[in-house]
Design an enzyme around this catalytic site. Sequence first.
Site, short mmCIF file in Angstrom:
data_model
loop_
_atom_site.label_atom_id
_atom_site.label_comp_id
_atom_site.label_asym_id
_atom_site.label_seq_id
_atom_site.Cartn_x
_atom_site.Cartn_y
_atom_site.Cartn_z
N LYS A 22 0.84 -1.20 0.00
CA LYS A 22 0.00 0.00 0.00
C LYS A 22 0.87 1.26 0.00
O LYS A 22 0.62 2.20 -0.75
CB LYS A 22 -0.93 0.00 1.23
CG LYS A 22 -2.07 -1.01 1.12
CD LYS A 22 -2.84 -1.20 2.42
CE LYS A 22 -3.88 -2.31 2.25
NZ LYS A 22 -4.60 -2.63 3.49
N GLN B 138 -4.65 -1.42 9.70
CA GLN B 138 -4.62 -2.74 9.08
C GLN B 138 -5.23 -3.78 10.02
O GLN B 138 -4.91 -3.83 11.21
CB GLN B 138 -3.16 -3.10 8.74
CG GLN B 138 -2.99 -4.40 7.97
CD GLN B 138 -3.59 -4.34 6.56
OE1 GLN B 138 -3.65 -3.27 5.94
NE2 GLN B 138 -4.04 -5.47 6.06
N ASP C 65 -11.06 3.10 4.20
CA ASP C 65 -11.51 1.71 4.09
C ASP C 65 -13.03 1.63 3.93
O ASP C 65 -13.55 0.60 3.48
CB ASP C 65 -11.14 0.94 5.36
CG ASP C 65 -9.85 0.14 5.24
OD1 ASP C 65 -9.56 -0.32 4.14
OD2 ASP C 65 -9.17 -0.02 6.27
N1 GUN Z 1 -7.10 -6.67 6.18
C1 GUN Z 1 -7.49 -7.40 5.10
N2 GUN Z 1 -8.12 -6.62 4.21
C2 GUN Z 1 -8.12 -5.36 4.73
C3 GUN Z 1 -8.62 -4.12 4.26
O1 GUN Z 1 -9.20 -4.00 3.18
N3 GUN Z 1 -8.42 -3.06 5.08
C4 GUN Z 1 -7.80 -3.17 6.28
N4 GUN Z 1 -7.67 -2.08 7.02
N5 GUN Z 1 -7.32 -4.32 6.74
C5 GUN Z 1 -7.49 -5.40 5.96
#
Ligand code: GUN
Length: 290
Positions: free
Chosen positions: A53, A97, A120
Site C-alpha cells: 500500500k 490494518q 476503508d
Molecule cells: N485486512 C485485510 N483486508 C483489509 C482491508 O481492506 N483493510 C484493512 N484495514 N485491513 C485489511
Amino acid sequence: MTARIIDGKALSDTVRAEVAERVKALSAQNIQPGLAVVLVGEDPASQVYVRNKAAACEKAGLLSRVIRMGQDSTEAELLDMIQQLNEDPAIHGILVQLPLPGHMNAAKVIEAISAEKDVDGFHVNNAGLLMTGKPLFRPCTPYGVMRMLESENVEIRGAEAVVVGASNIVGKPMALLLLAAGATVTLCNSKTRDLAAQTRRADILVVATGKPGMVTGDMVKPGAVVIDVGINRLEDGRLVGDVEFEEARKVAAAITPVPGGVGPMTIAMLLVNTLEAAERSAARQHQASL
Ligand code: GUN
C-alpha cells in the site's frame, strides 16, 4: 467455451495512472493527498499488504506514512494515535490494518477514525451511507470489483448476482453495490443450505470466503462472469483463489485470476479513496475561504 481472463493488474495500472494525473492537478493548489497506514504487531501477511500500500501511494505521488506499533501496544495508545491522525491536516486517509491483536476491540478502533478520513469505508457512518445509497467511501475491494465489471462492460441491471461470503469488508458491501447498480442479489453465508443451487443461478458470481476450492466448475452457470476475491497460500507455496480456476474457466464467459485479479484493484481503489478524501478536503477549505 474458454473464459476471457479479466486482467486486474492491467486495469489497476490504468486506475493508478488516472490517480497520478489527479494528484498532479491537486499539487497546483499545493495539496498532496496523504495516507496513514497503522500496523499493530508483526503479522507477516499484514506486513506485506502494508508495504504494498505504501509503495503504491508513493508511485502515484501520494504521501504515505506508515505507523508501526508493537504487538503489546494498548488500545488506549492506538486510540491516541488515531486522534492525532484525525487532527493532522497533512493526512486525508487513515487505514488501520486488520486483523488487530486479540486484546483490542476492532469496532471501537474503527469508530475512532474520523468518518471523513475512513478510506476503508468501514466506519458505521460510512456503512450506513452506503446502505442508504449515498456512499462517501466505498470499501476498496468491492469498489474494485465494480470497476472491473464496468470495464468489462458487464450488464449489471437486471442480472442475477450471487455473492458468497458475508463479511463486513467484502461480502455485505459487495451485495449493496450490486443492488444499487440494479442487480437482483443473493448473499450466501456459511449456513447456506444448497450453495451450488444458488451459485448456478448467478450471471455474476463473486466469491469471498477465504476457502480454496470452495466453488468448483460445476457450480458455475455457463456464460457467467466469475470474480474470485480469495487469496489463499497453499502448503506448497502456491497462491490460489476460492474458485477452482481451471474448471471454472471452461464454463464461465469471463473470470478473474489469482494472483493478478481483484488483489491489485483493492490497492488501486484505496488510492482513489485517499485522493477523493483530499479533493473533498480542498473543496471544504476553498468554501471556508470564500
Ligand atoms: N485486512 C485485510 N483486508 C483489509 C482491508 O481492506 N483493510 C484493512 N484495514 N485491513 C485489511
